[in-house]
Scaffold this motif. Structure first.
Motif, PDB file in Angstrom:
ATOM      1  N   GLY A 107       0.813  -1.216   0.000  1.00 18.68           N
ATOM      2  CA  GLY A 107       0.000   0.000   0.000  1.00 18.68           C
ATOM      3  C   GLY A 107       0.838   1.254   0.000  1.00 18.68           C
ATOM      4  N   GLU A 108       1.887   1.283   0.831  1.00 19.99           N
ATOM      5  CA  GLU A 108       2.773   2.447   0.883  1.00 19.99           C
ATOM      6  C   GLU A 108       3.483   2.644  -0.453  1.00 19.99           C
ATOM      7  N   ILE A 109       3.955   1.537  -1.036  1.00 13.48           N
ATOM      8  CA  ILE A 109       4.696   1.633  -2.292  1.00 13.48           C
ATOM      9  C   ILE A 109       3.798   2.145  -3.412  1.00 13.48           C
ATOM     10  N   ILE A 110       2.552   1.665  -3.454  1.00 20.24           N
ATOM     11  CA  ILE A 110       1.607   2.147  -4.480  1.00 20.24           C
ATOM     12  C   ILE A 110       1.386   3.647  -4.316  1.00 20.24           C
ATOM     13  N   LYS A 111       1.273   4.109  -3.073  1.00 25.46           N
ATOM     14  CA  LYS A 111       1.070   5.541  -2.819  1.00 25.46           C
ATOM     15  C   LYS A 111       2.281   6.344  -3.279  1.00 25.46           C
ATOM     16  N   ARG A 112       3.471   5.847  -2.977  1.00 24.37           N
ATOM     17  CA  ARG A 112       4.681   6.554  -3.393  1.00 24.37           C
ATOM     18  C   ARG A 112       4.831   6.544  -4.918  1.00 24.37           C
TER      19      ARG A 112
END
Length: 489
Positions: free
Chosen positions: A11-16
């Motif tokens: 989830g964090e990587i998709i946001k970044r």
């Protein structure tokens, strides 16, 4: 969710990644709007690929003034290595500051930073110039396992060594809400494309076991022996994003499609700001990107190309077209006439009039005046007259004084970009000094130039630590420079 070494951060990587993709879209929109890539193609002589629609149908005669402009601009703002002056703030810092000054200038020569800055200036003419500084092992060992592919196949990227090298503007994504370059940017991300094999073999990255390639290149050809089956190989590549997050003061490395970070570490450097330095010649107040140095005078260049094409097309018409009464010449005789072979005899039907050359009216003489005005407008906008490019220069009085005034005006115009390059070089030197203070673990031998020889001799005689000095240089350690108070210019 547990956030251990192997925790899932999808989830964090998709946001970044979505933030990076938005930044890349803004950059690519600026490329189309201001013509960064178009100007590079013009420099390469690929005029037909970037010809504006209003010139379609015209047989162009390209005039590559972009090439001439670039080849003149770069040496006018950066021709030799700068000398980095380290000025002590107090008597007790004099010796250490001088040693640091000689050390950072030695690094400048050893790392061939002049070449990197020239490449960055080249980029900044068309778009933006970037230099990345750092210590190779600050984020993890770059030592190549025996028999494995290295992630940094470069003479400037040795393990446990300070570096400063140019990065393409096409591989940088940054905070597009920032209005002052990267000084107020919340993040800067460096896109790095590497062979999957090298990433998985590297000690710098983790969680690479399940890493999937983003694309692959198939290489095929005849076998080396010339017989037998054809040679066929596939190289798999992964696109990494190394994001420097100023809010969290962390460095993240991740890849599209991965659910784990390949790297997540605290900001390793003690330097002020990012390990990147941005060079651009046209700042804008409220936008992340601005026009390059080619775009403002590009319309005048296309008009000049159009007029030159019209002139040459008009000249080609003369002596090329004939009027002849139908049936007066056979096909063979027509061929003789067209080829214009010396001594050939052309026979026509008896009683038919002789062929005559089709006469066109002379070209309007106003066209030369218009061409001159367009050239003047172009030079006025670019600030680079023909005289400074070693090209013939038309003057009213044909005196050297008039040409000298043109060159003087050009030099005055170049003061601003030259000052920008000087500030750029100064910021890079500050980052190098910070890296030396942080990572200079082993003593570094600094050779003295002729200018520094008198000072070196005085230290051999008067300094209590004279054993570290010899006739050609001295040993510089982190202890000599760690507590200094100084200015850099």
């Amino acid at each position: 969710m547990a956030k251990g070494k192997n925790a899932n951060y999808q989830g964090e990587i998709i946001k970044r990644l979505s933030k990076i993709k938005h930044s890349e879209k803004i950059r690519d929109d600026a490329d189309k709007r201001y013509g960064y890539t178009r100007a590079i193609k013009m420099y390469n002589g690929e005029y037909k690929d970037v010809m504006p629609s209003w010139l379609s149908g015209i047989d162009l005669i390209p005039i590559n003034e972009v090439y001439a402009y670039v080849k003149t601009f770069i040496p006018s703002v950066y021709s030799r290595d700068p000398y980095i002056a380290v000025n002590p703030k107090g008597v007790k810092y004099v010796i250490g500051s001088k040693m640091l000054e000689m050390g950072v200038n030695a690094y400048w020569r050893e790392l061939r930073i002049k070449r990197q800055i020239r490449r960055a200036i080249f980029d900044a003419i068309f778009a933006e110039g970037w230099i990345k500084t750092g210590f190779n092992s600050a984020l993890g060992s770059m030592k190549k396992p025996e028999g494995e592919m290295s992630i940094a196949p470069s003479e400037h990227m040795r393990d446990k060594e300070i570096f400063a090298h140019r990065v393409s503007w096409k591989n940088i994504a940054r905070d597009t809400d920032a209005s002052d370059g990267i000084h107020d940017a919340r993040f800067v991300a460096h896109q790095i494309i590497l062979p999957l094999e090298a990433v998985q073999a590297s000690e710098m990255y983790e969680n690479t076991e399940d890493l999937q390639p983003n694309y692959s290149i198939e290489i095929a050809g005849p076998s080396l022996s010339g017989a037998g089956p054809a040679y066929k190989s596939e190289m798999k590549y992964v696109v990494l994003y190394e994001e420097w997050d100023a809010d969290e003061e962390c460095v993240y490395t991740y890849s599209e499609g991965a659910d784990k970070y390949l790297m997540k570490k605290p900001w390793p450097y003690e330097m002020d700001g990012y390990p990147f330095e941005l060079l651009r010649f046209n700042d804008t107040t409220d936008e992340a990107y601005g026009p390059n140095l080619i775009g403002p005078w590009e319309p005048q260049l296309w008009e000049k190309i159009k007029i030159r094409a019209m002139e040459l097309d008009h000249i080609k018409r003369f002596g090329r077209q004939y009027l002849a009464e139908k049936g007066s010449l056979s096909k063979m005789e027509k061929d003789k006439l067209i080829k214009g072979i010396t001594g050939s005899i052309i026979e026509k039907e008896q009683g038919k009039p002789d062929p005559t050359v089709l006469q066109y009216p002379p070209i309007q003489t106003d066209i030369y005046g218009v061409e001159g005005r367009i050239d003047l407008d172009k030079d006025n906008i670019s600030g680079q007259p023909n005289a400074v490019r070693s090209a013939p220069q038309k003057t009213q009085s044909r005196t050297l004084g008039e040409v000298d005034r043109l060159i003087s005006a050009f030099q005055a115009r170049q003061n601003d970009p030259q000052a920008i390059v000087e500030d750029f070089s100064e910021e890079i030197s500050k980052k190098l000094i910070s890296l030396m203070m942080q990572y200079l673990d082993k003593p570094m031998y600094v050779r003295a130039t002729n200018v520094d020889q008198p000072w070196l001799e005085s230290q051999m005689n008067d300094n209590p630590d004279s054993d570290k000095f010899d006739e050609k240089g001295f040993l510089l350690s982190r202890k000599d420079i760690k507590d200094l108070d100084f200015d850099v210019e």
